[in-house]
Design a protein around this motif. Structure first.
Motif, PDB file in Angstrom:
ATOM      1  N   VAL A   1      51.739  50.459  41.052  1.00  0.00           N
ATOM      2  CA  VAL A   1      50.448  49.752  41.018  1.00  0.00           C
ATOM      3  C   VAL A   1      50.539  48.585  40.024  1.00  0.00           C
ATOM      4  CG1 VAL A   1      47.972  49.973  40.529  1.00  0.00           C
ATOM      5  CG2 VAL A   1      49.232  51.931  41.464  1.00  0.00           C
ATOM      6  N   LEU A   2      50.145  47.404  40.471  1.00  0.00           N
ATOM      7  CA  LEU A   2      50.040  46.253  39.554  1.00  0.00           C
ATOM      8  C   LEU A   2      48.717  45.554  39.834  1.00  0.00           C
ATOM      9  CD1 LEU A   2      53.573  44.498  39.719  1.00  0.00           C
ATOM     10  CD2 LEU A   2      52.615  45.743  37.769  1.00  0.00           C
ATOM     11  N   VAL A   3      47.759  45.774  38.969  1.00  0.00           N
ATOM     12  CA  VAL A   3      46.446  45.138  39.151  1.00  0.00           C
ATOM     13  C   VAL A   3      46.049  44.487  37.826  1.00  0.00           C
ATOM     14  CG1 VAL A   3      44.022  45.471  39.758  1.00  0.00           C
ATOM     15  CG2 VAL A   3      45.776  46.833  40.899  1.00  0.00           C
ATOM     16  N   ALA A   4      45.588  43.250  37.915  1.00  0.00           N
ATOM     17  CA  ALA A   4      45.223  42.502  36.708  1.00  0.00           C
ATOM     18  C   ALA A   4      43.820  42.857  36.259  1.00  0.00           C
ATOM     19  CB  ALA A   4      45.261  41.004  37.010  1.00  0.00           C
ATOM     20  N   SER A   5      43.630  42.869  34.953  1.00  0.00           N
ATOM     21  CA  SER A   5      42.288  42.688  34.446  1.00  0.00           C
ATOM     22  C   SER A   5      42.144  41.179  34.320  1.00  0.00           C
ATOM     23  CB  SER A   5      42.141  43.326  33.061  1.00  0.00           C
ATOM     24  OG  SER A   5      41.054  42.699  32.419  1.00  0.00           O
ATOM     25  N   ALA A   6      41.197  40.611  35.070  1.00  0.00           N
ATOM     26  CA  ALA A   6      41.028  39.149  35.036  1.00  0.00           C
ATOM     27  C   ALA A   6      39.894  38.768  34.093  1.00  0.00           C
ATOM     28  CB  ALA A   6      40.785  38.635  36.445  1.00  0.00           C
ATOM     29  N   GLY A   7      39.516  39.709  33.227  1.00  0.00           N
ATOM     30  CA  GLY A   7      38.363  39.491  32.344  1.00  0.00           C
ATOM     31  C   GLY A   7      38.533  38.311  31.413  1.00  0.00           C
TER      32      GLY A   7
END
Ligand code: UFG
Length: 321
Positions: A288-294
């Motif tokens: 799994v590779l998901v960004a926090s784009a916060g």
């Protein structure tokens, strides 16, 4: 004042050139080894050459009034980087150092760098923030992280500032339908599915169905290439007005989709079924590779304009051309 775009004939570089033109004067430097002449925008000044060539760089910086450099030019295939590490360290690090040296010599002090989620390696958390420890597991990721470290060192002592953008999975095509994603050889999931749906490939392989995810396939964060391009311009303007300096940002939509979900949406958009085979895992793929784009939303006011279906619709339109 002009912006120098290194790698402006490549996938992400060419989309960024399209967004810059009209607002800024653009000079493109590309050696066309992985870029394509067809992706070049005729409204930009094009110089064919290598970013590791000091003679070409002296010419570019002398003949044009360059304010900032956007640096997209790189080799970016993880698998190839394992087989040919010196190619990656030479092109991605060595040539970049020559470019940076010439920038300092010519008094050009703003740099926007294309980095990657591959700098995180196999992260311990599913959602990745900029504070997540970096631990790249292949030469490609290491080459990008090395340049990040060089930039940080440079900013301590020179009149020089930078923004690092760590891309997650760039996808989709320009809304005009004129340019889109194409690599040779093609290794990326969405273009491969498109080519299969158009009958140019016998089948599409799903690499691994035994990951610890809901459907067993890998999850990635897909971001539209125009949203990526827009982030570069926001970063540049943020550097100009003092909002950002020497920052690292993740660049993803902040939502993860599995390989099976991607195939489903592609089939829905195309209105036909893909021929799929299920194979072993591909070496080096994190589950799994998901960004926090916060951070980029908060600091630069960036918001993505495209959801997954819109990303895939734009890709389908381009591939049909
Ligand atoms: N995949 C398949 N079949 C294929 C191709 C890909 O199942 O034929 C899967 C991969 O295993 C992965 C997902 O689809 O789970 C996406 O794969 P891509 O090759 O499209 O993209 P990656 O996630 O491997 O690569 C991207 C960038 C790289 C960057 C990397 C960071 O393209 O530049 O993320 O991990 F290094």
């Amino acid at each position: 004042m002009s912006i120098l775009v290194c790698g402006g004939a490549g996938y992400i570089g060419s989309h960024t050139v399209k967004e810059l033109i009209g607002k800024y004067e653009v000079v493109v430097l590309d050696n066309l080894t992985t870029g394509f002449p067809a992706l070049l925008d005729e409204r930009a000044i094009f110089i064919e050459g290598d970013l590791g060539d000091p003679v070409v760089l002296d010419r570019v910086f002398t003949e044009h009034n360059i304010d900032a450099v956007f640096h997209f030019a790189a080799n970016s295939l993880v698998g190839e980087s394992v087989q040919k590490p010196l190619k990656y360290y030479s092109n991605n690090v060595g040539a970049t150092v020559v470019l940076l040296q010439k920038m300092i010599e010519h008094g050009v002090g703003k740099f926007i760098f294309s980095s990657t989620a591959a700098t995180y390696g196999i992260p311990e958390t599913d959602i990745i923030t900029e504070e997540t420890p970096t631990n790249p597991i292949n030469p490609y990721g290491r080459s990008k992280l090395m340049v990040e470290q060089i930039l940080s060192d440079m900013a301590q002592v020179y009149d020089f500032q930078y923004t690092v953008l760590r891309y997650f999975n760039a996808a989709g095509a320009h809304p005009s339908g004129q340019i889109g994603e194409s690599h040779d050889p093609e290794t990326h999931l969405i273009p491969l599915i498109m080519e299969q749906l158009l009958g140019h490939r016998e089948k599409i392989s799903v690499f691994g169905t035994d990951y610890k995810t809901a459907d067993g396939t890998c999850i990635r964060d897909y971001i539209h290439v125009k949203d990526l391009a827009d982030a570069h311009i926001l970063a540049y303007e943020g550097m100009n007005n003092g909002k950002v300096s020497n920052e690292v940002f993740n660049l993803g939509n902040g939502e993860g989709y599995s390989v099976k979900e991607i195939i489903d949406v592609c089939e829905k958009v195309a209105g036909k079924k893909a021929v799929v085979e299920y194979t072993d895992r591909r070496h080096g793929d994190p589950a799994v590779l998901v960004a926090s784009a916060g951070k980029i939303r908060e600091v630069l006011g960036w918001t993505p304009g495209y959801d997954l279906e819109e990303i895939i619709k734009s890709a389908w339109k381009w591939h049909n051309k």
